[in-house]
Write a protein that holds these residues in place. Structure first.
Motif, short mmCIF file in Angstrom:
data_model
loop_
_atom_site.label_atom_id
_atom_site.label_comp_id
_atom_site.label_asym_id
_atom_site.label_seq_id
_atom_site.Cartn_x
_atom_site.Cartn_y
_atom_site.Cartn_z
N ILE A 140 -1.43 -1.33 -4.32
CA ILE A 140 -2.69 -0.63 -4.62
C ILE A 140 -2.15 1.41 -3.62
O ILE A 140 -1.62 1.50 -2.88
CB ILE A 140 -3.31 -0.72 -3.63
N HIS A 141 -2.62 2.04 -4.43
CA HIS A 141 -3.05 3.31 -4.47
C HIS A 141 -3.91 4.35 -3.85
O HIS A 141 -4.80 3.97 -3.71
CB HIS A 141 -3.04 3.94 -5.96
N GLN A 142 -3.15 3.83 -2.53
CA GLN A 142 -4.67 4.49 -1.43
C GLN A 142 -3.30 5.22 -0.07
O GLN A 142 -2.55 4.09 -0.01
CB GLN A 142 -5.34 3.79 -0.54
N ASP A 143 -4.62 5.60 0.68
CA ASP A 143 -3.72 6.41 2.16
C ASP A 143 -4.30 4.78 3.28
O ASP A 143 -5.22 4.38 2.80
CB ASP A 143 -4.23 7.56 2.43
N LEU A 175 -8.08 -0.75 3.75
CA LEU A 175 -7.47 -1.13 2.77
C LEU A 175 -8.45 -2.42 2.29
O LEU A 175 -9.02 -3.83 2.73
CB LEU A 175 -6.61 -1.65 3.71
N ASP A 176 -7.98 -2.84 1.05
CA ASP A 176 -8.54 -3.46 -0.06
C ASP A 176 -7.63 -4.75 0.41
O ASP A 176 -6.91 -5.21 -1.11
CB ASP A 176 -9.03 -2.97 -1.32
N GLU A 186 1.63 8.00 -6.48
CA GLU A 186 2.06 6.69 -7.10
C GLU A 186 2.80 6.90 -7.67
O GLU A 186 3.49 6.26 -8.33
CB GLU A 186 1.53 8.13 -8.24
N SER A 208 -6.74 4.21 6.36
CA SER A 208 -8.34 3.75 5.42
C SER A 208 -8.43 2.44 5.04
O SER A 208 -7.78 1.64 6.21
CB SER A 208 -8.33 4.78 4.73
N ASN A 227 0.43 5.50 -0.62
CA ASN A 227 -0.68 6.81 -1.45
C ASN A 227 0.44 7.67 -2.28
O ASN A 227 -0.06 9.08 -2.16
CB ASN A 227 -0.96 7.78 -0.04
N ASN A 250 -9.67 10.99 10.11
CA ASN A 250 -9.32 9.76 10.16
C ASN A 250 -8.84 8.53 10.97
O ASN A 250 -8.92 7.68 11.79
CB ASN A 250 -8.10 10.07 9.01
N ILE A 310 1.06 -1.39 0.42
CA ILE A 310 0.19 0.04 0.40
C ILE A 310 0.86 0.94 -0.12
O ILE A 310 1.93 1.58 0.81
CB ILE A 310 -1.25 -0.15 1.45
#
Length: 305
Positions: free
Chosen positions: A148-151, A156-157, A128, A154, A126, A178, A124
């Motif tokens: 996976i691109h995300q914070d 997580l997928d 790119e 939060s 954030n 958050n 993970i």
């Protein structure tokens, strides 16, 4: 980055708006063929990519949290995983702050080599640009790594995993909304991002799963440490806290350590003695081997029933 993408595309140079020039294209494609990456080990490819990225970092001004995790730290963590967790258990591994992927792929390569079976990775980030570097790196190494691109602070997928590793960023997390549902949040003001990341990562470990975090050596000496320790005891066992070799850091303020946590459940229990100490300098081979022997003895006497 473009060179790596060209190699992934079969060694063909992409030409846009007439650039690069035909002579440069020919030179590059000749170099790509000489590399012969398909016949190199994943670890050899990783080291080659690391050296290339280091050259870029030396030329550009890179923020401290963007620096790659040194190989030495990755290998030490991989060794601790081999001794403490074993090689028949971890089949999935998560890095919530994967960056360029150097730490995660170092550990994945080590485990795959020793156990003779692949480990599915999840990363993970954030940023790119960092994820792009991790993507080409894992693809060239042939590693099963989902990025996976995300914070990371939060949902997580990713599924629950057997193991987690992370070289945590240090500082404050700016999004207070958050952080409000985290037990490790600060009583007032911004919360430490490394506290939040540790708490959130443990939520994605299977019962009894281990996490190995690179953290500041003064982790338990801040004003927020009392609440942080209270949270650890509520969900996990603090199995170890080992200082990294002092000669790896510019000064005492920059010193880092490896925090070893194990989730409650699945027969997990607190070790008879927490693994404490400081890794000697890699240059002092005798002292280093002696410390490794002490770790092995700790596993036998304090961790194993």
């Amino acid at each position: 980055m473009e060179n790596a993408e060209n190699i992934i595309d079969g060694g063909k140079v992409r030409v846009e708006d007439g650039l690069p020039k035909p002579t440069t294209v020919k030179e590059l494609e000749t170099i790509y063929k000489q590399l012969d990456l398909p016949h190199q080990s994943s670890e050899t490819v990783r080291r080659l990519l690391q050296l290339s990225l280091l050259k870029v970092i030396q030329k550009d001004t890179i923020q401290p949290n963007y620096q790659m995790t040194p190989d030495t730290i990755g290998m030490l963590i991989a060794y601790l995983i081999e001794q403490i967790v074993g090689l028949d258990q971890p089949s999935t591994i998560l890095d919530p702050v994967v960056g360029t992927g150097n730490l995660l792929t170092t550990v994945m390569n080590y485990l795959a080599k020793v156990s003779k079976q692949p480990v599915q990775g999840y990363g993970i980030d954030n940023d790119e640009s960092m994820l792009a570097a991790a993507s080409v790196s894992s693809e060239l190494q042939g590693l099963p790594l989902q990025l996976i691109h995300q914070d990371a602070i939060s949902n997580l997928d990713v599924p629950q995993v057997d193991l987690a590793v992370a070289d945590l960023p240090i500082g404050y997390y700016p999004l207070d909304d958050n952080a409000k549902n985290y037990q490790t949040k600060a009583a007032s003001g911004h919360s430490y991002v490394h506290h939040l990341l540790i708490e959130h990562t443990m939520n994605y470990l299977v019962p009894g799963g281990f996490a190995f975090f690179v953290v500041p050596s003064d982790l338990f000496k801040t004003k927020e440490s009392e609440n942080f320790v209270k949270w650890i005891h509520s969900v996990a066992f603090l199995q170890g806290f080992i200082n990294l070799p002092t000669d790896m850091f510019r000064n005492a303020e920059a010193q880092k350590s490896i925090l070893i946590l194990q989730n409650h459940g699945s027969g997990a229990y607190q070790a008879k003695q927490v693994l404490l100490g400081t890794f000697p300098s890699i240059k002092d081979q005798r002292a280093f081997r002696s410390f490794m022997t002490e770790i092995n003895q700790w596993v036998k006497t304090s961790l194993n029933r």
